[in-house]
Design a protein around this motif. Sequence first.
Motif, PDB file in Angstrom:
ATOM      1  N   LEU A  86      43.372  46.270  34.656  1.00  0.00           N
ATOM      2  CA  LEU A  86      44.606  45.987  35.388  1.00  0.00           C
ATOM      3  C   LEU A  86      44.544  46.477  36.829  1.00  0.00           C
ATOM      4  CD1 LEU A  86      47.218  46.818  32.587  1.00  0.00           C
ATOM      5  CD2 LEU A  86      46.641  44.553  33.493  1.00  0.00           C
ATOM      6  N   TRP A  87      43.904  47.618  37.066  1.00  0.00           N
ATOM      7  CA  TRP A  87      43.708  48.091  38.432  1.00  0.00           C
ATOM      8  C   TRP A  87      42.828  47.131  39.227  1.00  0.00           C
ATOM      9  CZ3 TRP A  87      42.829  54.135  38.832  1.00  0.00           C
ATOM     10  CH2 TRP A  87      44.060  54.771  38.627  1.00  0.00           C
ATOM     11  N   LEU A  88      41.835  46.528  38.549  1.00  0.00           N
ATOM     12  CA  LEU A  88      40.952  45.560  39.212  1.00  0.00           C
ATOM     13  C   LEU A  88      41.687  44.246  39.468  1.00  0.00           C
ATOM     14  CD1 LEU A  88      37.727  46.226  37.110  1.00  0.00           C
ATOM     15  CD2 LEU A  88      37.935  46.589  39.580  1.00  0.00           C
ATOM     16  N   ALA A  89      42.330  43.710  38.430  1.00  0.00           N
ATOM     17  CA  ALA A  89      43.023  42.428  38.553  1.00  0.00           C
ATOM     18  C   ALA A  89      44.247  42.527  39.463  1.00  0.00           C
ATOM     19  CB  ALA A  89      43.448  41.926  37.175  1.00  0.00           C
ATOM     20  N   GLY A  91      44.646  44.426  42.075  1.00  0.00           N
ATOM     21  CA  GLY A  91      44.360  44.731  43.483  1.00  0.00           C
ATOM     22  C   GLY A  91      44.430  46.195  43.861  1.00  0.00           C
ATOM     23  N   THR A  92      44.672  47.068  42.887  1.00  0.00           N
ATOM     24  CA  THR A  92      44.772  48.501  43.193  1.00  0.00           C
ATOM     25  C   THR A  92      43.437  49.042  43.707  1.00  0.00           C
ATOM     26  OG1 THR A  92      46.485  48.828  41.527  1.00  0.00           O
ATOM     27  CG2 THR A  92      45.300  50.779  42.250  1.00  0.00           C
ATOM     28  N   ILE A  93      42.361  48.737  42.983  1.00  0.00           N
ATOM     29  CA  ILE A  93      41.051  49.242  43.396  1.00  0.00           C
ATOM     30  C   ILE A  93      40.596  48.557  44.687  1.00  0.00           C
ATOM     31  CG2 ILE A  93      38.593  49.284  42.749  1.00  0.00           C
ATOM     32  CD1 ILE A  93      39.467  49.849  39.895  1.00  0.00           C
ATOM     33  N   ALA A  94      40.887  47.265  44.827  1.00  0.00           N
ATOM     34  CA  ALA A  94      40.545  46.555  46.069  1.00  0.00           C
ATOM     35  C   ALA A  94      41.233  47.199  47.274  1.00  0.00           C
ATOM     36  CB  ALA A  94      40.947  45.089  45.950  1.00  0.00           C
ATOM     37  N   THR A  95      42.490  47.604  47.094  1.00  0.00           N
ATOM     38  CA  THR A  95      43.232  48.267  48.175  1.00  0.00           C
ATOM     39  C   THR A  95      42.616  49.620  48.517  1.00  0.00           C
ATOM     40  OG1 THR A  95      45.285  47.186  47.459  1.00  0.00           O
ATOM     41  CG2 THR A  95      45.512  49.116  48.879  1.00  0.00           C
ATOM     42  N   MET A  96      42.237  50.381  47.489  1.00  0.00           N
ATOM     43  CA  MET A  96      41.632  51.689  47.722  1.00  0.00           C
ATOM     44  C   MET A  96      40.294  51.544  48.450  1.00  0.00           C
ATOM     45  SD  MET A  96      42.550  53.867  44.263  1.00  0.00           S
ATOM     46  CE  MET A  96      42.042  52.647  43.056  1.00  0.00           C
ATOM     47  N   ILE A  97      39.520  50.534  48.070  1.00  0.00           N
ATOM     48  CA  ILE A  97      38.233  50.298  48.729  1.00  0.00           C
ATOM     49  C   ILE A  97      38.459  49.885  50.185  1.00  0.00           C
ATOM     50  CG2 ILE A  97      36.191  48.808  48.767  1.00  0.00           C
ATOM     51  CD1 ILE A  97      36.453  48.615  45.715  1.00  0.00           C
ATOM     52  N   TYR A  98      39.437  49.016  50.414  1.00  0.00           N
ATOM     53  CA  TYR A  98      39.729  48.497  51.759  1.00  0.00           C
ATOM     54  C   TYR A  98      40.029  49.627  52.740  1.00  0.00           C
ATOM     55  CZ  TYR A  98      41.996  45.866  55.499  1.00  0.00           C
ATOM     56  OH  TYR A  98      42.345  45.338  56.729  1.00  0.00           O
ATOM     57  N   TYR A  99      40.908  50.536  52.337  1.00  0.00           N
ATOM     58  CA  TYR A  99      41.263  51.646  53.230  1.00  0.00           C
ATOM     59  C   TYR A  99      40.166  52.713  53.259  1.00  0.00           C
ATOM     60  CZ  TYR A  99      45.933  49.653  53.557  1.00  0.00           C
ATOM     61  OH  TYR A  99      46.988  48.804  53.793  1.00  0.00           O
ATOM     62  N   LEU A 283      45.166  38.799  28.913  1.00  0.00           N
ATOM     63  CA  LEU A 283      43.802  38.482  28.479  1.00  0.00           C
ATOM     64  C   LEU A 283      42.787  39.357  29.215  1.00  0.00           C
ATOM     65  CD1 LEU A 283      42.009  36.610  26.756  1.00  0.00           C
ATOM     66  CD2 LEU A 283      41.898  35.065  28.739  1.00  0.00           C
ATOM     67  N   GLU A 284      42.983  39.553  30.519  1.00  0.00           N
ATOM     68  CA  GLU A 284      42.060  40.374  31.309  1.00  0.00           C
ATOM     69  C   GLU A 284      42.131  41.839  30.891  1.00  0.00           C
ATOM     70  OE1 GLU A 284      41.580  37.950  35.509  1.00  0.00           O
ATOM     71  OE2 GLU A 284      43.330  39.249  35.226  1.00  0.00           O
ATOM     72  N   ALA A 285      43.310  42.308  30.517  1.00  0.00           N
ATOM     73  CA  ALA A 285      43.433  43.689  30.034  1.00  0.00           C
ATOM     74  C   ALA A 285      42.623  43.891  28.763  1.00  0.00           C
ATOM     75  CB  ALA A 285      44.904  44.025  29.783  1.00  0.00           C
ATOM     76  N   PHE A 286      42.485  42.821  27.982  1.00  0.00           N
ATOM     77  CA  PHE A 286      41.731  42.916  26.718  1.00  0.00           C
ATOM     78  C   PHE A 286      40.237  42.643  26.912  1.00  0.00           C
ATOM     79  CE2 PHE A 286      40.194  41.126  22.661  1.00  0.00           C
ATOM     80  CZ  PHE A 286      40.430  42.239  21.857  1.00  0.00           C
ATOM     81  N   THR A 287      39.889  41.592  27.651  1.00  0.00           N
ATOM     82  CA  THR A 287      38.480  41.181  27.781  1.00  0.00           C
ATOM     83  C   THR A 287      37.797  41.716  29.030  1.00  0.00           C
ATOM     84  OG1 THR A 287      39.078  39.121  28.909  1.00  0.00           O
ATOM     85  CG2 THR A 287      38.928  39.067  26.498  1.00  0.00           C
ATOM     86  N   GLY A 288      38.580  42.126  30.044  1.00  0.00           N
ATOM     87  CA  GLY A 288      38.000  42.606  31.292  1.00  0.00           C
ATOM     88  C   GLY A 288      38.263  41.645  32.444  1.00  0.00           C
ATOM     89  N   PHE A 289      38.174  42.165  33.653  1.00  0.00           N
ATOM     90  CA  PHE A 289      38.453  41.375  34.856  1.00  0.00           C
ATOM     91  C   PHE A 289      37.179  40.702  35.358  1.00  0.00           C
ATOM     92  CE2 PHE A 289      38.681  41.355  39.613  1.00  0.00           C
ATOM     93  CZ  PHE A 289      39.602  40.314  39.730  1.00  0.00           C
ATOM     94  N   GLU A 290      37.265  39.398  35.589  1.00  0.00           N
ATOM     95  CA  GLU A 290      36.145  38.645  36.162  1.00  0.00           C
ATOM     96  C   GLU A 290      36.366  38.549  37.673  1.00  0.00           C
ATOM     97  OE1 GLU A 290      33.507  37.775  34.536  1.00  0.00           O
ATOM     98  OE2 GLU A 290      34.297  38.451  32.597  1.00  0.00           O
ATOM     99  N   ALA A 291      35.494  39.189  38.435  1.00  0.00           N
ATOM    100  CA  ALA A 291      35.680  39.275  39.887  1.00  0.00           C
ATOM    101  C   ALA A 291      35.367  37.951  40.580  1.00  0.00           C
ATOM    102  CB  ALA A 291      34.792  40.382  40.458  1.00  0.00           C
ATOM    103  N   PRO A 292      36.025  37.694  41.721  1.00  0.00           N
ATOM    104  CA  PRO A 292      35.731  36.478  42.493  1.00  0.00           C
ATOM    105  C   PRO A 292      34.351  36.534  43.147  1.00  0.00           C
ATOM    106  CG  PRO A 292      37.295  37.884  43.657  1.00  0.00           C
ATOM    107  CD  PRO A 292      37.115  38.480  42.298  1.00  0.00           C
TER     108      PRO A 292
END
Length: 458
Positions: A86-89, A91-99, A283-292
């Motif tokens: 959920l953090w990946l899907a 945008g939480t982790i994307a935001t942390m990486i960005y800053y 579904l992503e919370a169960f199977t995992g996030f597929e990154a772009p």
Amino acid sequence: MTDTASIKPRLTFLPPFIAVVTLILAITVLNLSPVYPMVLAFFFTIIFALIDGYDYRFIYRSALEGIKSVWTIIVMFTLLGALIALWLAGGTIATMIYYGLQLVEPKFFLVEVFLLSVLLSLVIGTSLGTISTLGVVLMGIGRGLNLPPEMIAGAVVAGAFFGDRISPVSTSLYLTAEVTGTKVEDNLKLMLKTTYLPFVLTIFLYFVFGMLSPTKEAGITSTYLKLLQSNFYLSPVLLLLPLLFLILALVRVSIKINLFINVVLSFILGIVYQKVPIQKLLLEAFTGFEAPKGLKALAGGGVLRYLSLVSIILVASAMAGILINTGVFTTLLIRPLAHIKSYFSLTFGIMILAVLLLMVTCTQALAIMIPGMTLRDEFKRKANANELSRILADSAVVLAPLIPWNMAAILSGAALQVNPKAYILYAFYLWLTPLTNLLVSLRKQGEVYGEKGLGNYR
């Protein structure tokens, strides 16, 4: 019902050795999952216990006791898998990486990772809390800098278990004091002797590796930042999720409750900010996030990906429950130490036994409790129980995440999305601490503990 008190486990001694040998061969030589050899050793444990004369109901209850002892960890695994996805899907982790990419100095990043992990683990006293919050952020930033993920993970884990060993609010510290019958403040003073040298050497090694590691050039980093902006809605509001997790950890909220709260809030913010449909997010919370495309390092998480790890924990804890109740571990601890007299040999022997317990039981707590409770009276009578506490802290506590199938390693690797086999070589502090303990013990090499040696039981 079988009278287990009158039974001497003869063949039941073999499964721990079978487990250690097959696990090492499976992981290092055959590159297999630890599940298969662990299941094999578990069945051998049941068969040998039955042959030795233990009642099947006793074996069943013992296995069940072992599983019950890790049920909390199973729940944590489930929530952690969902939270990372959920953090990946969302945008939480994307935001942390960005800053984060705009603030850090790449050459000093490994040193910064270690020191930040040390600081947080000292404050909150939990390695898992440090790894699953700050560690996840630092992994994302490090990947954005093109640093090897195994190095970053090694620095995170080393820093996190620094606090697990010596933080005044660490549960491991209090558990060690409790089972050895000692005072926490006395143990802390003694443990400082084996803290300074590995700490300084670790910083030096991360500095050297950081200077030698290739990082992304400014232009490439700028392109990466644009990719993040084009694929995620980046907002400082999303940083409140890891911040809340950290605050709740600081005020000692249960890790399960903390994870559950963050899972719920992450789900809501993922829908609101990233406009992800509810069904897709579930579904992503169960199977995992597929990154772009272009951001493959951000793929991962999901409950499903951790099911094999859960099975390792269940089988290992069930086997450990049988071995503990049949008295195998107690006897294995006593016999090798029966004729040891020098302090160095004693220290080395206990550390080896702690490592074996970490390998067979797959839990840090049991590797602390079994030798601590078994040997504390003899240490009080013939030596110093505070020294036993330090030996356990410098072995059972810090070496747990270096054994790939131990729960400490499994949890760390799952949170950081790095195979434990990859990061263990770079967790320098965790290697240097037990070596420092052995060096300190050399100063007491000539000391003799009792006429027949420590651990002389009839």
